[in-house]
Design an enzyme around this catalytic site. Structure first.
Site, PDB file in Angstrom:
ATOM      1  N   ASP A   1      31.557  17.476  40.675  1.00 38.53           N
ATOM      2  CA  ASP A   1      30.881  18.766  40.847  1.00 38.53           C
ATOM      3  C   ASP A   1      30.871  19.120  42.328  1.00 38.53           C
ATOM      4  O   ASP A   1      30.948  18.249  43.192  1.00 38.53           O
ATOM      5  CB  ASP A   1      29.441  18.670  40.320  1.00 38.53           C
TER       6      ASP A   1
ATOM      7  N   ASP B   1      35.518  20.153  44.902  1.00 37.00           N
ATOM      8  CA  ASP B   1      35.692  21.545  44.473  1.00 37.00           C
ATOM      9  C   ASP B   1      36.980  21.576  43.656  1.00 37.00           C
ATOM     10  O   ASP B   1      38.042  21.132  44.150  1.00 37.00           O
ATOM     11  CB  ASP B   1      35.806  22.426  45.728  1.00 37.00           C
ATOM     12  N   VAL B   2      36.926  22.087  42.418  1.00 37.71           N
ATOM     13  CA  VAL B   2      38.128  22.048  41.570  1.00 37.71           C
ATOM     14  C   VAL B   2      39.238  22.963  42.077  1.00 37.71           C
ATOM     15  O   VAL B   2      40.347  22.942  41.547  1.00 37.71           O
ATOM     16  CB  VAL B   2      37.805  22.356  40.087  1.00 37.71           C
TER      17      VAL B   2
ATOM     18  N   SER C   1      35.316  29.924  25.856  1.00 31.22           N
ATOM     19  CA  SER C   1      34.195  30.868  25.669  1.00 31.22           C
ATOM     20  C   SER C   1      34.517  31.812  24.532  1.00 31.22           C
ATOM     21  O   SER C   1      35.697  32.078  24.238  1.00 31.22           O
ATOM     22  CB  SER C   1      33.990  31.687  26.944  1.00 31.22           C
TER      23      SER C   1
ATOM     24  N   TYR D   1      36.512  37.606  33.788  1.00 30.48           N
ATOM     25  CA  TYR D   1      36.048  36.356  33.159  1.00 30.48           C
ATOM     26  C   TYR D   1      36.782  36.119  31.843  1.00 30.48           C
ATOM     27  O   TYR D   1      37.250  34.996  31.572  1.00 30.48           O
ATOM     28  CB  TYR D   1      34.531  36.430  32.934  1.00 30.48           C
TER      29      TYR D   1
ATOM     30  N   THR E   1      26.728  32.920  24.171  1.00 31.26           N
ATOM     31  CA  THR E   1      25.851  32.890  25.348  1.00 31.26           C
ATOM     32  C   THR E   1      24.889  31.712  25.236  1.00 31.26           C
ATOM     33  O   THR E   1      24.149  31.597  24.261  1.00 31.26           O
ATOM     34  CB  THR E   1      25.063  34.202  25.471  1.00 31.26           C
TER      35      THR E   1
END
Ligand code: NAI
Length: 251
Positions: free
Chosen positions: A37, A53-54, A132, A145, A177
């Site tokens: 993370d 950081d990815v 998502s 997004y 959500t």
């Protein structure tokens, strides 16, 4: 339950929300878990924290290799780190498009690339991507997004095909959500947070937000040996939002 005993897992974005719930559940079922993370402080023991950081390929490689060394191998990769973006296709500039694609899509590419050599040595190799409902339903004000999550869905299928003969399964979850710190931050920005929360609740056929623990349970199932025949799937955890078409509630 200890059905994941002996398995070693890495969870990106594992210091908050869905990632943290997933890391805790994996550990609770007996796995050894490393969290990667930006700020791993939220990942308490027995979770092992690694800062990366990815969007930084060298940092991702160092973190994944370090975790695999410390865990003595790697069986499960949960690609969960992600950020949001609000607006129509007119609202985000090129820098924002590059930034959110870099985190949400290329982030998964980088961690997967770094993890695959380790996963090839596992007897229960699984990758689970946090996608998502935005990948499968048109949501207003989420052009950028949604484009990133559509890419995650297609990437999941392509990776599942590429690696099935190596014994590596690749699946994704599609949360609706979910009640995480992320949504808390979004609600804080709204003019009327209570009304915004009520609108988000009402959008879900179940009338409430999904919990991080419910998404974690789906991720852990897909990562576990119980899902040994499951690859190339998207598991919706969305309170019925994608699949159901209800009539308006009778007063
Ligand atoms: P969150 O904001 O609570 O947690 C995200 C974590 O990712 C944080 O710990 C953050 O530090 C980390 N992170 C962010 N950018 C990073 C980077 N560049 N490198 C490394 N770590 C980074 O968010 P939440 O809600 O738990 O979301 C997790 C995933 O679930 C995301 O991929 C998101 O797109 C997805 N998702 C969330 C939904 C929701 O309603 N909360 C619904 C559908 C999908």
């Amino acid at each position: 339950m200890t059905e994941l005993k002996g398995l070693r897992a890495v969870v990106t974005g594992g210091a908050s929300g869905i990632g943290l719930a997933t890391a805790r559940l994996l550990a609770g079922r007996g796995a050894d878990v490393a969290v990667i993370d930006l700020d791993p402080a939220g990942a308490e023991a027995p979770l092992r924290g690694y800062r990366a950081d990815v969007t930084d390929d060298a940092a991702v490689r160092a973190a994944v290799d370090g975790a695999a060394r410390d865990l003595d191998g790697l069986d499960i990769l949960v690609n969960n780190a992600g950020i949001g973006a609000i607006g129509t296709v007119e609202d985000n500039d090129d820098a924002q498009w590059h930034r959110v694609l870099d985190v949400n899509v290329l982030g998964m590419v980088r961690t997967s690339r770094a993890a695959l050599p380790h996963l090839r040595r596992s007897r229960n190799a699984a990758i689970v991507n946090t996608c998502s409902i935005a990948a499968t339903a048109g949501l207003p004000q989420r052009a950028l997004y949604s484009a990133t999550k559509g890419a995650v869905l297609s990437l999941t299928l392509a990776m599942a095909a590429d690696h099935v003969r190596e014994g590596i399964r690749v699946n994704c979850v599609n949360p609706g959500t979910a009640d995480t710190p992320w949504i808390g931050r979004l609600l804080d920005q709204a003019d009327d947070p209570a009304a915004e929360r009520a609108a988000l609740n009402a959008r879900q056929p179940m009338g409430r937000l999904v919990s991080a623990d419910e998404v974690a349970a789906a991720i852990v199932y897909l990562a576990s040996p119980a899902a040994a025949s499951v690859t190339g799937t998207a598991l919706a955890v969305d309170g019925g939002m994608q699949g159901l078409r209800l009539r308006p509630a009778q007063g």
